[in-house]
Design a protein around this motif. Structure first.
Motif, PDB file in Angstrom:
ATOM      1  N   VAL A  15      33.035  37.593  42.417  1.00  0.00           N
ATOM      2  CA  VAL A  15      33.637  36.293  42.722  1.00  0.00           C
ATOM      3  C   VAL A  15      34.564  35.895  41.579  1.00  0.00           C
ATOM      4  CG1 VAL A  15      33.199  33.850  43.169  1.00  0.00           C
ATOM      5  CG2 VAL A  15      31.623  35.589  44.068  1.00  0.00           C
ATOM      6  N   GLU A  16      35.832  35.737  41.882  1.00  0.00           N
ATOM      7  CA  GLU A  16      36.802  35.342  40.855  1.00  0.00           C
ATOM      8  C   GLU A  16      36.786  33.830  40.673  1.00  0.00           C
ATOM      9  OE1 GLU A  16      41.550  35.705  39.672  1.00  0.00           O
ATOM     10  OE2 GLU A  16      40.874  36.293  41.680  1.00  0.00           O
ATOM     11  N   VAL A  17      36.613  33.396  39.429  1.00  0.00           N
ATOM     12  CA  VAL A  17      36.669  31.972  39.112  1.00  0.00           C
ATOM     13  C   VAL A  17      37.853  31.749  38.185  1.00  0.00           C
ATOM     14  CG1 VAL A  17      35.465  30.003  38.102  1.00  0.00           C
ATOM     15  CG2 VAL A  17      34.169  31.737  39.342  1.00  0.00           C
ATOM     16  N   LYS A  18      38.792  30.919  38.624  1.00  0.00           N
ATOM     17  CA  LYS A  18      39.977  30.626  37.812  1.00  0.00           C
ATOM     18  C   LYS A  18      39.670  29.514  36.828  1.00  0.00           C
ATOM     19  CE  LYS A  18      42.952  32.111  41.567  1.00  0.00           C
ATOM     20  NZ  LYS A  18      43.830  31.690  42.673  1.00  0.00           N
ATOM     21  N   ARG A  19      40.146  29.664  35.600  1.00  0.00           N
ATOM     22  CA  ARG A  19      39.867  28.692  34.541  1.00  0.00           C
ATOM     23  C   ARG A  19      41.165  28.231  33.900  1.00  0.00           C
ATOM     24  NH1 ARG A  19      35.683  31.731  30.739  1.00  0.00           N
ATOM     25  NH2 ARG A  19      37.303  33.328  30.864  1.00  0.00           N
ATOM     26  N   LYS A  74      41.814  33.342  31.054  1.00  0.00           N
ATOM     27  CA  LYS A  74      41.775  34.371  32.084  1.00  0.00           C
ATOM     28  C   LYS A  74      40.668  34.047  33.088  1.00  0.00           C
ATOM     29  CE  LYS A  74      43.447  38.318  29.370  1.00  0.00           C
ATOM     30  NZ  LYS A  74      43.087  39.658  28.846  1.00  0.00           N
ATOM     31  N   SER A  75      40.861  34.511  34.319  1.00  0.00           N
ATOM     32  CA  SER A  75      39.812  34.339  35.323  1.00  0.00           C
ATOM     33  C   SER A  75      38.558  35.080  34.884  1.00  0.00           C
ATOM     34  CB  SER A  75      40.267  34.903  36.673  1.00  0.00           C
ATOM     35  OG  SER A  75      41.330  34.156  37.203  1.00  0.00           O
ATOM     36  N   SER A  76      37.407  34.556  35.279  1.00  0.00           N
ATOM     37  CA  SER A  76      36.166  35.285  35.048  1.00  0.00           C
ATOM     38  C   SER A  76      35.659  35.783  36.403  1.00  0.00           C
ATOM     39  CB  SER A  76      35.114  34.397  34.380  1.00  0.00           C
ATOM     40  OG  SER A  76      34.799  33.287  35.190  1.00  0.00           O
ATOM     41  N   PHE A  77      34.844  36.827  36.378  1.00  0.00           N
ATOM     42  CA  PHE A  77      34.318  37.407  37.614  1.00  0.00           C
ATOM     43  C   PHE A  77      32.794  37.392  37.573  1.00  0.00           C
ATOM     44  CE2 PHE A  77      38.615  38.927  37.442  1.00  0.00           C
ATOM     45  CZ  PHE A  77      39.023  38.961  38.764  1.00  0.00           C
ATOM     46  N   LEU A  78      32.220  36.847  38.639  1.00  0.00           N
ATOM     47  CA  LEU A  78      30.767  36.706  38.731  1.00  0.00           C
ATOM     48  C   LEU A  78      30.207  37.827  39.606  1.00  0.00           C
ATOM     49  CD1 LEU A  78      30.753  32.862  39.464  1.00  0.00           C
ATOM     50  CD2 LEU A  78      30.738  34.001  37.229  1.00  0.00           C
ATOM     51  N   HIS A  79      29.092  38.408  39.190  1.00  0.00           N
ATOM     52  CA  HIS A  79      28.507  39.552  39.891  1.00  0.00           C
ATOM     53  C   HIS A  79      27.027  39.282  40.164  1.00  0.00           C
ATOM     54  CE1 HIS A  79      32.088  42.038  38.940  1.00  0.00           C
ATOM     55  NE2 HIS A  79      32.079  41.376  37.791  1.00  0.00           N
ATOM     56  N   ALA A  80      26.734  38.613  41.273  1.00  0.00           N
ATOM     57  CA  ALA A  80      25.346  38.256  41.584  1.00  0.00           C
ATOM     58  C   ALA A  80      24.469  39.487  41.797  1.00  0.00           C
ATOM     59  CB  ALA A  80      25.299  37.357  42.819  1.00  0.00           C
TER      60      ALA A  80
END
Length: 235
Positions: free
Chosen positions: A199-203, A207-213
């Motif tokens: 999941v890309e989260v824009k900040r 830089k965007s961070s990516f979440l990996h559940a």
């Protein structure tokens, strides 16, 4: 201790470096920059005190608002009180780590959180999903409707990528928490995490961070945390 005495103690504990970290995460003046662990000695002197909590929360000072959550009496608060606290929660460290945490210790938690999730407002939605994370990570599995949690996983799967940025964090954490702390739907949470993918989260200005559940659930399982429950929601 009265509100002025508490504010003086908090100010004395403030550190410029901590203040800068809070501001970089969305806090704004007024604030002192007090590390949460440094608040414990003040809590030991005050214990639970809802009237004082209300006074501190209404100052608009981030550190005072956070400390208000520590000394609040959740069961003395109504749904209208939580709505009022949410109205003043201007960024996620208040909505998710003060208001949602305090709500999670009440009997009205699911009802209020459901309304917030359906509100369409970013911080209310984030707080609602976060509240479920606090609940699932603390209360017995038997307190939840399996069909309801399963439906919530479906909602996350279908909407997370198009949700507001803070809601993405909270939804992703919901998948993880179901996968680790709610045994009846561990397999469905893993299936959902795989279907969702990164999941890309824009900040802002970063830089965007990516979440990996899926990866994080597996790490929890590898650490023997399947079924993990906290003894307390608030520290």
């Amino acid at each position: 201790m009265n509100v002025n005495m508490v504010m003086q103690e908090l100010e004395a504990l403030g550190k410029e470096r901590t203040k800068k970290i809070y501001i970089s995460n969305g806090a704004h003046e007024p604030l002192f920059g007090v590390a949460t662990g440094d608040m414990k000695p003040i809590f030991k002197k005050i214990k639970i005190n809802q009237p004082l909590a209300e006074q501190l929360y209404s100052t608009g000072n981030y550190d005072a608002m956070y400390f208000a959550g520590i000394i609040a009496d959740p069961n003395a608060m109504t749904d209208a009180d939580f709505e009022r606290w949410m109205d003043a929660a201007y960024f996620y460290m208040l909505s998710d780590y003060v208001v949602a945490v305090t709500l999670a210790e009440t009997e009205i938690a699911q009802e209020v959180a459901d309304n917030w999730i359906a509100s369409g407002e970013e911080l209310r939605m984030s707080a609602g999903w976060s509240c479920y994370c606090w609940l699932l990570g603390n209360r017995p599995d038997s307190e939840f409707s399996e069909s309801k949690i399963a439906n919530m996983l479906e909602i996350v799967k279908n909407t997370i990528h198009d949700s507001p940025e803070r809601v993405k964090y909270a939804m992703n954490n919901f998948i993880y928490t179901v996968g680790v702390s709610y045994k009846p739907l561990h397999a469905k949470a893993v299936e959902t995490a795989v279907a969702v993918g990164p999941v890309e989260v824009k900040r802002d200005k970063k830089k965007s961070s990516f979440l990996h559940a899926a990866e994080n659930i597996q790490k929890g399982v590898d650490r023997g945390q399947l079924g993990f429950k906290r003894k307390h929601v608030r520290c």
